[in-house]
Design an enzyme around this catalytic site. Structure first.
Site, mmCIF file in Angstrom:
data_model
loop_
_atom_site.group_PDB
_atom_site.id
_atom_site.type_symbol
_atom_site.label_atom_id
_atom_site.label_comp_id
_atom_site.label_asym_id
_atom_site.label_seq_id
_atom_site.Cartn_x
_atom_site.Cartn_y
_atom_site.Cartn_z
ATOM 1 N N GLU A 1 77.673 -31.751 -78.315
ATOM 2 C CA GLU A 1 79.099 -31.944 -78.091
ATOM 3 C C GLU A 1 79.435 -33.389 -78.437
ATOM 4 O O GLU A 1 78.682 -34.295 -78.085
ATOM 5 C CB GLU A 1 79.420 -31.665 -76.604
ATOM 6 C CG GLU A 1 80.881 -31.879 -76.227
ATOM 7 C CD GLU A 1 81.158 -31.575 -74.744
ATOM 8 O OE1 GLU A 1 80.230 -31.661 -73.919
ATOM 9 O OE2 GLU A 1 82.317 -31.249 -74.425
ATOM 10 N N HIS B 1 76.963 -37.037 -71.299
ATOM 11 C CA HIS B 1 76.345 -36.182 -70.280
ATOM 12 C C HIS B 1 75.349 -35.218 -70.901
ATOM 13 O O HIS B 1 75.349 -34.992 -72.107
ATOM 14 C CB HIS B 1 77.380 -35.382 -69.477
ATOM 15 C CG HIS B 1 78.242 -34.444 -70.285
ATOM 16 N ND1 HIS B 1 79.420 -34.828 -70.860
ATOM 17 C CD2 HIS B 1 78.093 -33.141 -70.601
ATOM 18 C CE1 HIS B 1 79.971 -33.797 -71.505
ATOM 19 N NE2 HIS B 1 79.172 -32.753 -71.365
ATOM 20 N N HIS C 1 73.615 -28.284 -73.550
ATOM 21 C CA HIS C 1 73.999 -29.212 -74.620
ATOM 22 C C HIS C 1 73.905 -30.666 -74.172
ATOM 23 O O HIS C 1 73.820 -30.963 -72.985
ATOM 24 C CB HIS C 1 75.410 -28.910 -75.151
ATOM 25 C CG HIS C 1 76.525 -29.109 -74.159
ATOM 26 N ND1 HIS C 1 77.029 -28.085 -73.395
ATOM 27 C CD2 HIS C 1 77.242 -30.208 -73.829
ATOM 28 C CE1 HIS C 1 78.017 -28.554 -72.634
ATOM 29 N NE2 HIS C 1 78.165 -29.838 -72.875
HETATM 30 CO CO CO Z 1 79.835 -30.908 -72.070
#
Ligand code: CO
Length: 134
Positions: free
Chosen positions: A130, A7, A79
């Site tokens: 991440e 994502h 992120h």
């Molecule tokens: Co995230």
């Protein structure tokens, strides 16, 4: 080592407004909001055919994304999340190569109930990364 883009996370000042804009203007499928007190965020997920977009707003006074919103009052990209097959192996490999893990270095349970950790943006050209165990 990294696999799929899981994502892209965007910080928004008003989650309800942002969710509505994605739903109404962009015609996107938007999940119900979910508050994650331990992470200091409320999130919705937008399902796209090839990835997801995570919209986040601060939850609680101590939210770690409040300073981001102070610097970027209209919101912005926070992120990218890449999938890895084995998060501990990825961590060992990255640390051996000199990358810094944010926090105590131990993977935490993320918004999808899977183990995640964050890599320092200074090591990756200004972008917070991440990693999520797929
Ligand atoms: Co995230």
């Amino acid at each position: 080592m990294i696999g799929r883009l899981n994502h892209v996370a965007l910080v928004v000042p008003d989650l309800a407004k942002a969710a509505e804009a994605y739903r109404q203007q962009l015609g996107a499928k938007v999940s119900a909001p979910q508050s994650l007190p331990e992470q200091g965020v409320t999130v919705v997920f937008i399902e796209l055919p090839n990835t997801k977009i995570e919209l986040m707003e601060p939850f609680g006074a101590a939210s770690a994304i409040r300073p981001f919103l102070e610097k970027n009052p209209s919101g912005g990209m926070h992120h990218l999340c890449y999938e890895v097959a084995d998060i501990l192996a990825a961590r060992e490999d990255l640390m051996a190569k000199g990358a810094r893990i944010i926090g105590d270095g131990d993977p935490k349970i993320g918004a999808h109930g899977k183990l995640v950790l964050f890599l320092h943006p200074k090591d990756f050209f200004g972008t917070l990364i991440e990693l999520e165990q797929a």
